[in-house]
Design a protein around this motif. Structure first.
Motif, PDB file in Angstrom:
ATOM      1  N   ALA A  39      -3.873  -0.941   3.937  1.00  9.97           N
ATOM      2  CA  ALA A  39      -3.173  -1.106   2.660  1.00  9.97           C
ATOM      3  C   ALA A  39      -3.944  -2.037   1.738  1.00  9.97           C
ATOM      4  O   ALA A  39      -4.034  -1.818   0.523  1.00  9.97           O
ATOM      5  CB  ALA A  39      -1.769  -1.634   2.900  1.00  9.97           C
ATOM      6  N   ILE A  92      -6.719  -0.156   0.011  1.00 13.97           N
ATOM      7  CA  ILE A  92      -6.288   0.675  -1.118  1.00 13.97           C
ATOM      8  C   ILE A  92      -5.987  -0.212  -2.318  1.00 13.97           C
ATOM      9  O   ILE A  92      -6.283   0.136  -3.459  1.00 13.97           O
ATOM     10  CB  ILE A  92      -5.051   1.513  -0.727  1.00 13.97           C
ATOM     11  CG1 ILE A  92      -5.440   2.521   0.359  1.00 13.97           C
ATOM     12  CG2 ILE A  92      -4.487   2.247  -1.947  1.00 13.97           C
ATOM     13  CD1 ILE A  92      -4.274   3.330   0.897  1.00 13.97           C
ATOM     14  N   THR A 108       0.273  -1.748  -2.143  1.00 10.18           N
ATOM     15  CA  THR A 108       0.335  -0.589  -1.246  1.00 10.18           C
ATOM     16  C   THR A 108       1.001  -0.922   0.088  1.00 10.18           C
ATOM     17  O   THR A 108       0.772  -1.979   0.664  1.00 10.18           O
ATOM     18  CB  THR A 108      -1.085  -0.051  -0.968  1.00 10.18           C
ATOM     19  OG1 THR A 108      -1.692   0.348  -2.189  1.00 10.18           O
ATOM     20  CG2 THR A 108      -1.037   1.145  -0.028  1.00 10.18           C
ATOM     21  N   THR A 109       1.818  -0.004   0.556  1.00 11.07           N
ATOM     22  CA  THR A 109       2.338  -0.069   1.920  1.00 11.07           C
ATOM     23  C   THR A 109       2.051   1.262   2.605  1.00 11.07           C
ATOM     24  O   THR A 109       2.053   2.321   1.966  1.00 11.07           O
ATOM     25  CB  THR A 109       3.856  -0.341   1.956  1.00 11.07           C
ATOM     26  OG1 THR A 109       4.549   0.740   1.307  1.00 11.07           O
ATOM     27  CG2 THR A 109       4.185  -1.655   1.275  1.00 11.07           C
ATOM     28  N   ILE A 139       2.491   6.751   1.975  1.00  7.98           N
ATOM     29  CA  ILE A 139       1.847   5.714   1.169  1.00  7.98           C
ATOM     30  C   ILE A 139       2.681   5.460  -0.074  1.00  7.98           C
ATOM     31  O   ILE A 139       3.091   6.408  -0.751  1.00  7.98           O
ATOM     32  CB  ILE A 139       0.424   6.148   0.748  1.00  7.98           C
ATOM     33  CG1 ILE A 139      -0.381   6.567   1.981  1.00  7.98           C
ATOM     34  CG2 ILE A 139      -0.290   5.043  -0.001  1.00  7.98           C
ATOM     35  CD1 ILE A 139      -0.991   7.913   1.871  1.00  7.98           C
ATOM     36  N   THR A 140       2.934   4.198  -0.378  1.00 11.82           N
ATOM     37  CA  THR A 140       3.615   3.839  -1.616  1.00 11.82           C
ATOM     38  C   THR A 140       2.805   2.759  -2.329  1.00 11.82           C
ATOM     39  O   THR A 140       2.199   1.898  -1.686  1.00 11.82           O
ATOM     40  CB  THR A 140       5.036   3.308  -1.363  1.00 11.82           C
ATOM     41  OG1 THR A 140       4.968   2.149  -0.515  1.00 11.82           O
ATOM     42  CG2 THR A 140       5.899   4.358  -0.685  1.00 11.82           C
ATOM     43  N   ARG A 141       2.798   2.846  -3.664  1.00 10.28           N
ATOM     44  CA  ARG A 141       2.059   1.869  -4.455  1.00 10.28           C
ATOM     45  C   ARG A 141       2.494   1.955  -5.914  1.00 10.28           C
ATOM     46  O   ARG A 141       2.781   3.047  -6.421  1.00 10.28           O
ATOM     47  CB  ARG A 141       0.552   2.118  -4.361  1.00 10.28           C
ATOM     48  CG  ARG A 141      -0.287   1.148  -5.177  1.00 10.28           C
ATOM     49  CD  ARG A 141      -1.750   1.541  -5.208  1.00 10.28           C
ATOM     50  NE  ARG A 141      -2.518   0.627  -6.040  1.00 10.28           N
ATOM     51  CZ  ARG A 141      -3.796   0.825  -6.385  1.00 10.28           C
ATOM     52  NH1 ARG A 141      -4.442   1.890  -5.954  1.00 10.28           N
ATOM     53  NH2 ARG A 141      -4.425  -0.061  -7.146  1.00 10.28           N
ATOM     54  N   THR A 159       4.753   7.489  -4.575  1.00 13.31           N
ATOM     55  CA  THR A 159       4.880   7.707  -3.139  1.00 13.31           C
ATOM     56  C   THR A 159       4.185   9.014  -2.795  1.00 13.31           C
ATOM     57  O   THR A 159       4.154   9.950  -3.608  1.00 13.31           O
ATOM     58  CB  THR A 159       6.358   7.747  -2.700  1.00 13.31           C
ATOM     59  OG1 THR A 159       6.420   7.895  -1.275  1.00 13.31           O
ATOM     60  CG2 THR A 159       7.089   8.914  -3.350  1.00 13.31           C
ATOM     61  N   LEU A 180      -4.388   6.692  -4.549  1.00 18.31           N
ATOM     62  CA  LEU A 180      -3.847   6.402  -3.221  1.00 18.31           C
ATOM     63  C   LEU A 180      -4.785   6.825  -2.099  1.00 18.31           C
ATOM     64  O   LEU A 180      -4.529   6.540  -0.935  1.00 18.31           O
ATOM     65  CB  LEU A 180      -2.493   7.096  -3.037  1.00 18.31           C
ATOM     66  CG  LEU A 180      -1.402   6.714  -4.035  1.00 18.31           C
ATOM     67  CD1 LEU A 180      -0.133   7.488  -3.748  1.00 18.31           C
ATOM     68  CD2 LEU A 180      -1.127   5.221  -4.007  1.00 18.31           C
TER      69      LEU A 180
END
Length: 229
Positions: free
Chosen positions: A121, A124, A128-129, A139-141, A153, A191
């Protein structure tokens, strides 16, 4: 007879003690060599398997040596770790006793390194998680796009490309927002991740998979030399 029995027990105990002391010295030599040559922040845990050790030592060849490395030793975030097995380790007893081990030839190396989701993370960037979703990653950011910041997401796959780990996002979506077509590709690219994995001792990447605590990367090498320039 009792005296003889006691003497036999003492001799056996002394032999076991000497065997373990010699094994500990050899393990320390291997650990120091690995730490120095791989540029580790600390010496890994080394366990020379099979008993008795001295029988292997006299032949200068050890069937199996297991090595465990923590994230701190690897200079990576907590949760990153590696477990490696060395098979057919050539280590002359004279070099061990003299504390003069400069290189360690190994018939085969097999290992699994777990790259924590926190580590990937960070690569990236932003907030980011990463988390596993089946055999893929979610992936979320939050990213800056025309019109302002937008939480994204996506679900992506993790694969190998040569000596690099690649997270390839299939399609990114905004939280409750339909992204215009021209932004979908750009958002997905933000992402994606290509993470080169630098490996010592001739190791090569052979497999990768999403796991519960990180991405597992399998490595192997044949006829390796730990300590070779």
């Amino acid at each position: 007879m009792k005296v003889v029995a006691v003497l036999v027990v003492l001799l056996v105990a002394l032999g076991v003690l000497l065997d373990r002391v010699a094994a500990s010295v050899a393990e320390g030599q291997v650990a120091a060599q690995i730490a120095a040559q791989a540029g580790l922040a600390g010496e890994p845990a080394v366990d020379i398997r099979n008993f008795p050790f001295l029988t292997q030592a006299l032949g200068g060849r050890y069937d199996e040596v297991r090595i465990s490395l923590t994230g701190a030793q690897l200079g990576r975030p907590e949760g990153t770790h590696a477990d490696v097995v060395l098979r057919g380790v050539h280590l002359p007893l004279a070099a061990v006793l003299a504390g003069d081990v400069r290189e360690v030839p190994v018939d085969r190396i097999e290992g699994v390194a777990t790259l924590s989701y926190d580590l990937l993370a960070q690569e990236i960037g932003g907030d980011t998680t990463l988390e596993p979703e089946g055999d893929r990653l979610r992936i979320t950011r939050t990213v800056d796009l025309p019109g302002g910041a937008l939480p994204l997401t996506a679900v992506g796959t993790v694969v190998l490309d040569g000596q690099a780990l690649v997270i390839d996002v299939e399609r990114a979506t905004g939280a409750g927002v339909d992204l215009p077509g021209f932004l979908v590709g750009r958002a997905s690219d933000l992402l994606d991740l290509r993470y080169p994995v630098q490996l010592p001792f001739g190791l090569r990447l052979t497999g990768v998979a999403a796991a519960g605590d990180g991405v597992e990367v399998r490595v192997e090498a044949d006829d390796a030399v730990i300590g070779a320039e």
